[in-house]
Design an enzyme around this catalytic site. Structure first.
Site, PDB file in Angstrom:
ATOM      1  N   ARG A  50       0.815  -1.214   0.000  1.00  0.00           N
ATOM      2  CA  ARG A  50       0.000   0.000   0.000  1.00  0.00           C
ATOM      3  C   ARG A  50       0.851   1.266   0.000  1.00  0.00           C
ATOM      4  O   ARG A  50       0.434   2.291  -0.531  1.00  0.00           O
ATOM      5  CB  ARG A  50      -0.922   0.011   1.225  1.00  0.00           C
ATOM      6  CG  ARG A  50      -1.961  -1.095   1.213  1.00  0.00           C
ATOM      7  CD  ARG A  50      -2.657  -1.174   2.558  1.00  0.00           C
ATOM      8  NE  ARG A  50      -1.678  -1.285   3.631  1.00  0.00           N
ATOM      9  CZ  ARG A  50      -1.946  -1.237   4.927  1.00  0.00           C
ATOM     10  NH1 ARG A  50      -3.193  -1.076   5.309  1.00  0.00           N
ATOM     11  NH2 ARG A  50      -0.996  -1.349   5.841  1.00  0.00           N
ATOM     12  N   LYS A 160       4.525 -18.459   6.211  1.00  0.00           N
ATOM     13  CA  LYS A 160       4.005 -18.878   7.507  1.00  0.00           C
ATOM     14  C   LYS A 160       3.560 -17.643   8.298  1.00  0.00           C
ATOM     15  O   LYS A 160       4.083 -16.569   8.020  1.00  0.00           O
ATOM     16  CB  LYS A 160       5.057 -19.669   8.279  1.00  0.00           C
ATOM     17  CG  LYS A 160       6.238 -18.804   8.755  1.00  0.00           C
ATOM     18  CD  LYS A 160       7.059 -19.500   9.785  1.00  0.00           C
ATOM     19  CE  LYS A 160       6.515 -19.254  11.159  1.00  0.00           C
ATOM     20  NZ  LYS A 160       7.282 -18.288  11.957  1.00  0.00           N
ATOM     21  N   LYS A 194      17.368 -24.671   4.669  1.00  0.00           N
ATOM     22  CA  LYS A 194      18.719 -24.563   5.254  1.00  0.00           C
ATOM     23  C   LYS A 194      19.547 -25.774   4.827  1.00  0.00           C
ATOM     24  O   LYS A 194      19.049 -26.907   4.865  1.00  0.00           O
ATOM     25  CB  LYS A 194      18.632 -24.505   6.791  1.00  0.00           C
ATOM     26  CG  LYS A 194      18.035 -23.212   7.330  1.00  0.00           C
ATOM     27  CD  LYS A 194      18.006 -23.219   8.852  1.00  0.00           C
ATOM     28  CE  LYS A 194      17.213 -22.050   9.400  1.00  0.00           C
ATOM     29  NZ  LYS A 194      17.953 -20.811   9.517  1.00  0.00           N
ATOM     30  N   HIS A 252       8.663 -25.158  11.942  1.00  0.00           N
ATOM     31  CA  HIS A 252      10.084 -25.517  11.806  1.00  0.00           C
ATOM     32  C   HIS A 252      10.443 -26.788  12.576  1.00  0.00           C
ATOM     33  O   HIS A 252      11.085 -27.695  12.043  1.00  0.00           O
ATOM     34  CB  HIS A 252      10.967 -24.384  12.328  1.00  0.00           C
ATOM     35  CG  HIS A 252      10.651 -23.034  11.734  1.00  0.00           C
ATOM     36  ND1 HIS A 252      10.284 -22.872  10.421  1.00  0.00           N
ATOM     37  CD2 HIS A 252      10.660 -21.792  12.269  1.00  0.00           C
ATOM     38  CE1 HIS A 252      10.083 -21.577  10.190  1.00  0.00           C
ATOM     39  NE2 HIS A 252      10.295 -20.908  11.295  1.00  0.00           N
TER      40      HIS A 252
HETATM   41  P1  NDP Z   1       5.796  -6.549   7.852  1.00  0.00           P
HETATM   42  O1  NDP Z   1       4.774  -6.080   8.805  1.00  0.00           O
HETATM   43  O2  NDP Z   1       7.157  -5.987   7.916  1.00  0.00           O
HETATM   44  O3  NDP Z   1       5.298  -6.316   6.349  1.00  0.00           O
HETATM   45  C1  NDP Z   1       4.009  -6.618   5.950  1.00  0.00           C
HETATM   46  C2  NDP Z   1       3.724  -6.093   4.547  1.00  0.00           C
HETATM   47  O4  NDP Z   1       2.346  -6.174   4.309  1.00  0.00           O
HETATM   48  C3  NDP Z   1       4.147  -4.676   4.297  1.00  0.00           C
HETATM   49  O5  NDP Z   1       4.571  -4.590   2.957  1.00  0.00           O
HETATM   50  C4  NDP Z   1       2.880  -3.887   4.491  1.00  0.00           C
HETATM   51  O6  NDP Z   1       3.003  -2.808   3.591  1.00  0.00           O
HETATM   52  C5  NDP Z   1       1.804  -4.863   4.106  1.00  0.00           C
HETATM   53  N1  NDP Z   1       0.635  -4.708   4.969  1.00  0.00           N
HETATM   54  C6  NDP Z   1       0.650  -4.584   6.302  1.00  0.00           C
HETATM   55  N2  NDP Z   1      -0.621  -4.494   6.780  1.00  0.00           N
HETATM   56  C7  NDP Z   1      -1.426  -4.544   5.734  1.00  0.00           C
HETATM   57  C8  NDP Z   1      -2.842  -4.491   5.572  1.00  0.00           C
HETATM   58  N3  NDP Z   1      -3.659  -4.382   6.613  1.00  0.00           N
HETATM   59  N4  NDP Z   1      -3.353  -4.571   4.353  1.00  0.00           N
HETATM   60  C9  NDP Z   1      -2.532  -4.692   3.280  1.00  0.00           C
HETATM   61  N5  NDP Z   1      -1.185  -4.747   3.362  1.00  0.00           N
HETATM   62  C10 NDP Z   1      -0.643  -4.674   4.572  1.00  0.00           C
HETATM   63  O7  NDP Z   1       5.803  -8.146   7.963  1.00  0.00           O
HETATM   64  P2  NDP Z   1       6.957  -9.154   7.551  1.00  0.00           P
HETATM   65  O8  NDP Z   1       7.551  -8.721   6.263  1.00  0.00           O
HETATM   66  O9  NDP Z   1       7.830  -9.353   8.714  1.00  0.00           O
HETATM   67  O10 NDP Z   1       6.143 -10.502   7.387  1.00  0.00           O
HETATM   68  C11 NDP Z   1       5.339 -10.777   6.271  1.00  0.00           C
HETATM   69  C12 NDP Z   1       4.862 -12.218   6.361  1.00  0.00           C
HETATM   70  O11 NDP Z   1       6.004 -13.070   6.331  1.00  0.00           O
HETATM   71  C13 NDP Z   1       4.132 -12.540   7.668  1.00  0.00           C
HETATM   72  O12 NDP Z   1       3.139 -13.471   7.409  1.00  0.00           O
HETATM   73  C14 NDP Z   1       5.208 -13.157   8.534  1.00  0.00           C
HETATM   74  O13 NDP Z   1       4.683 -14.054   9.479  1.00  0.00           O
HETATM   75  C15 NDP Z   1       6.022 -13.917   7.494  1.00  0.00           C
HETATM   76  N6  NDP Z   1       7.384 -14.152   7.911  1.00  0.00           N
HETATM   77  C16 NDP Z   1       8.241 -13.117   8.163  1.00  0.00           C
HETATM   78  C17 NDP Z   1       9.545 -13.358   8.546  1.00  0.00           C
HETATM   79  C18 NDP Z   1      10.501 -12.243   8.770  1.00  0.00           C
HETATM   80  O14 NDP Z   1      11.678 -12.555   9.012  1.00  0.00           O
HETATM   81  N7  NDP Z   1      10.076 -10.986   8.700  1.00  0.00           N
HETATM   82  C19 NDP Z   1      10.051 -14.739   8.720  1.00  0.00           C
HETATM   83  C20 NDP Z   1       9.082 -15.751   8.405  1.00  0.00           C
HETATM   84  C21 NDP Z   1       7.807 -15.439   8.021  1.00  0.00           C
HETATM   85  P3  NDP Z   1       2.058  -1.550   3.421  1.00  0.00           P
HETATM   86  O15 NDP Z   1       1.728  -1.059   4.800  1.00  0.00           O
HETATM   87  O16 NDP Z   1       2.907  -0.646   2.605  1.00  0.00           O
HETATM   88  O17 NDP Z   1       0.881  -2.074   2.682  1.00  0.00           O
HETATM   89  C1  BG6 Z   2      10.760 -17.305  12.093  1.00  0.00           C
HETATM   90  C2  BG6 Z   2      10.119 -16.920  13.393  1.00  0.00           C
HETATM   91  O1  BG6 Z   2       9.932 -18.182  11.389  1.00  0.00           O
HETATM   92  O2  BG6 Z   2      11.989 -17.968  12.368  1.00  0.00           O
HETATM   93  C3  BG6 Z   2      11.058 -16.054  14.219  1.00  0.00           C
HETATM   94  O3  BG6 Z   2       8.922 -16.207  13.123  1.00  0.00           O
HETATM   95  C4  BG6 Z   2      12.377 -16.744  14.407  1.00  0.00           C
HETATM   96  O4  BG6 Z   2      10.466 -15.761  15.477  1.00  0.00           O
HETATM   97  C5  BG6 Z   2      12.925 -17.175  13.068  1.00  0.00           C
HETATM   98  O5  BG6 Z   2      13.276 -15.838  15.037  1.00  0.00           O
HETATM   99  C6  BG6 Z   2      14.182 -18.004  13.245  1.00  0.00           C
HETATM  100  O6  BG6 Z   2      14.747 -18.232  11.993  1.00  0.00           O
HETATM  101  P1  BG6 Z   2      16.328 -18.499  11.864  1.00  0.00           P
HETATM  102  O7  BG6 Z   2      16.512 -18.824  10.429  1.00  0.00           O
HETATM  103  O8  BG6 Z   2      16.981 -17.233  12.307  1.00  0.00           O
HETATM  104  O9  BG6 Z   2      16.609 -19.634  12.796  1.00  0.00           O
END
Ligand code: NDP
Ligand code: BG6
Length: 502
Positions: A50, A160, A194, A252
């Site tokens: 967004r 996930k 991994k 995991h």
């Molecule tokens: P963030 O909150 O950093 O990013 C989420 C994204 O979705 C942003 O691009 C945001 O952009 C958009 N977003 C947020 N809220 C809304 C909404 N209500 N409607 C539409 N778009 C929205 O999350 P992450 O990147 O950390 O995580 C994304 C997914 O990946 C999650 O499901 C998380 O569980 C999974 N995940 C993340 C990991 C990580 O290391 N970060 C590891 C493993 C899984 P904008 O506001 O510009 O729309």
């Molecule tokens: C993500 C979890 O899936 O895995 C985090 O949401 C966690 O909480 C991470 O820290 C761990 O991943 P890694 O690759 O750093 O062991």
């Protein structure tokens, strides 16, 4: 894995492209693959979110992300520019139907401009509550199949957590199945990408000497530990809804258990491998409510010291309720009721703010049936222990007893050690590199199948329910940050067993 071909070339559409995952993992992974010349070319990426951004702003942001997080750094501006030209941005709300007409147009334009052909890979990296509407909208816009008159492929990667309990996972599976066929769906679990995790299978099936020992006749128990020193790192709001069981064990750690416990598949292909993993999940004895306290332990970190630095309690983290009952530590004792593993407990534990960042699988073998060194009753032979170190310090060690040199007969445990860095040198590819490439090639072996995910939730839902039912914040065991979690976890280890010291 076979080499990339022109048929793997595609446009990757990342929903949630302004978020943490895209910045820290996805785009750096694409870059490293591009640099290593394994990314199928031509390729294109359309980031969707967004936040308003131009293509140029998105590219600049991704350049910063790569500088900070990629394993391989940009060597020259020219090489970077070549990569950056393939990055596009499309602003809009993935929950809104209005987005998809414009996105279809954009896709066609990019495909034409970059010559990527009709293959499309969608990546859901938004908050998980958005997955159902997003999938529905893709279907309504006809984006679940290749553009008219083309015979390319369309696939979708779903991050996930896949659901938050059995009923939501089932509902999501149904929603996804109403739009995509199972062959199009890639449920990602980055642990499976991994190197050390993939090596579990190579270790088991490329080495004849271990297989005869890999069963109840020789193994006493298995321990799987995923220890983290980090806290919730600004993800308090997400973590409050998740907790350690949902965040780490449901995906995991149960995947690791399946890799250790599964039977050899007929071939190393997606369905045979995933069939065997699903059989393991189905063999795990369900956890009954009266047994709950004997087999499941939770805890939450209090304040403490990690690596010499004072850290706050979980309840003081940003986005966390001061009365939170969310567990930041979970341990389980599971039994796999099948011919190979009957009577061999599997102990699982994970936590944030533990004493050490260390993930490992420890296979403890049975003690010798009879100790022949009777004249020296003080001599104790430790049972053999095989440790698969997933990260960091990737490697493997096998401990056995050796005679301590000297006149007296004394036994000391010693180790044979294999170290990835020393054996192979260099840095292994990131998990996301391997997994993205597999999805482009249509290989789902390292992705979770829908039935497996449901089985995992089915196993854990009674624990989640039991824990949610005791909502008195005073009743959740608090462990000091920088330790190995609540002492109750030690009581899971029956018959003189103890957690392997890491
Ligand atoms: P963030 O909150 O950093 O990013 C989420 C994204 O979705 C942003 O691009 C945001 O952009 C958009 N977003 C947020 N809220 C809304 C909404 N209500 N409607 C539409 N778009 C929205 O999350 P992450 O990147 O950390 O995580 C994304 C997914 O990946 C999650 O499901 C998380 O569980 C999974 N995940 C993340 C990991 C990580 O290391 N970060 C590891 C493993 C899984 P904008 O506001 O510009 O729309
Ligand atoms: C993500 C979890 O899936 O895995 C985090 O949401 C966690 O909480 C991470 O820290 C761990 O991943 P890694 O690759 O750093 O062991």
């Amino acid at each position: 894995m076979s080499k990339a071909t022109a048929e793997d070339s595609c446009t990757l559409v990342i929903f949630g492209a302004s978020g943490d995952l895209a910045r820290r993992k996805l785009v750096p992974a694409l870059w490293s693959m591009f640099q290593g010349r394994v990314l199928p070319e031509p390729f294109a990426v359309i980031g969707v979110a967004r936040s308003p951004m131009t293509d140029e702003q998105f590219r600049a942001r991704m350049r910063e992300a790569i500088t900070e997080f990629a394993r391989v750094q940009p060597p020259t501006q020219k090489v970077w520019d070549r990569f950056a030209q393939a990055l596009y941005y499309h602003a809009g709300d993935p929950a809104s139907p209005e987005l998809y007409g414009g996105l279809s147009e954009h896709l066609r334009r990019v495909e034409h401009e970059r010559g990527t052909g009709p293959n499309r890979l969608f990546y859901c990296a938004t908050p998980p509550s958005l997955y159902p509407p997003l999938v529905r909208r893709l279907g309504e816009a006809g984006l679940n199949r290749p553009p008219e008159g083309n015979d390319g492929w369309v696939r979708i990667i779903i991050e996930k957590p896949f659901g938050r309990d059995l009923s939501s996972a089932r509902a999501l599976n149904q929603e996804v199945a109403s739009v995509f066929s199972e062959e199009q769906v890639y449920r990602i679990d980055h642990y499976l990408g991994k190197e050390t995790v993939q090596n579990i299978l190579v270790f088991r099936w490329a080495n004849g000497i271990f297989e005869p020992l890999w069963n109840r006749n020789h193994v006493d128990h298995v321990q799987i530990t995923v220890g983290e020193t980090i806290g919730v790192e600004g993800r308090g709001a997400y973590y409050e809804e998740a907790g350690a069981l949902r965040d780490m064990i449901q995906n995991h750690i149960l995947q690791l258990l399946c890799l250790v416990a599964m039977e050899p598949p007929v071939t190393f292909d997606s369905d045979p491998v995933r069939d065997e993993k699903t059989k393991v999940m189905r063999a795990i004895r369900p956890i009954s409510p009266p047994e709950m306290d004997r087999v499941a332990v939770r805890g939450q970190y209090g304040a403490g010291f990690v690596a010499g630095r004072r850290v706050v309690a979980y309840r003081e983290e940003k986005g966390v309720s001061p009365d939170s009952i969310t567990e930041t530590y979970a341990a389980l004792r599971l039994e796999v009721d099948n011919w190979r593993w009957a009577g061999v407990p599997f102990f699982l534990r994970t936590g944030k703010r533990l004493a050490k960042r260390a993930s490992e699988i420890a296979v403890q073998f049975r003690s010798t049936p009879h100790l022949v060194f009777r004249r020296n009753p003080e001599i104790l032979a430790e049972p053999n222990l095989l440790v698969l170190r997933i990260q960091p310090d990737e490697g493997m060690s096998l401990s056995f007893g050796a005679k301590l040199p000297g006149q007296e007969l004394r036994i000391k445990p010693v180790e044979m050690d294999f170290d990835y860095g020393r054996a192979f040198g260099g840095e292994p590819p990131e998990a996301y590199e391997r997994l993205l490439l597999d999805a482009m090639k249509g290989d789902a072996t390292l992705y979770a199948r829908g039935d497996w995910v449901e089985n995992a939730w089915e196993l854990l839902t009674p624990v989640l329910d039991a824990w949610a039912s005791i909502d008195d914040p005073g009743k959740i065991p608090i462990y000091e940050a920088g330790t190995w979690g609540p002492s109750a976890a030690d009581a899971l280890m029956d018959k003189g067993r103890h957690w392997h010291r890491l």
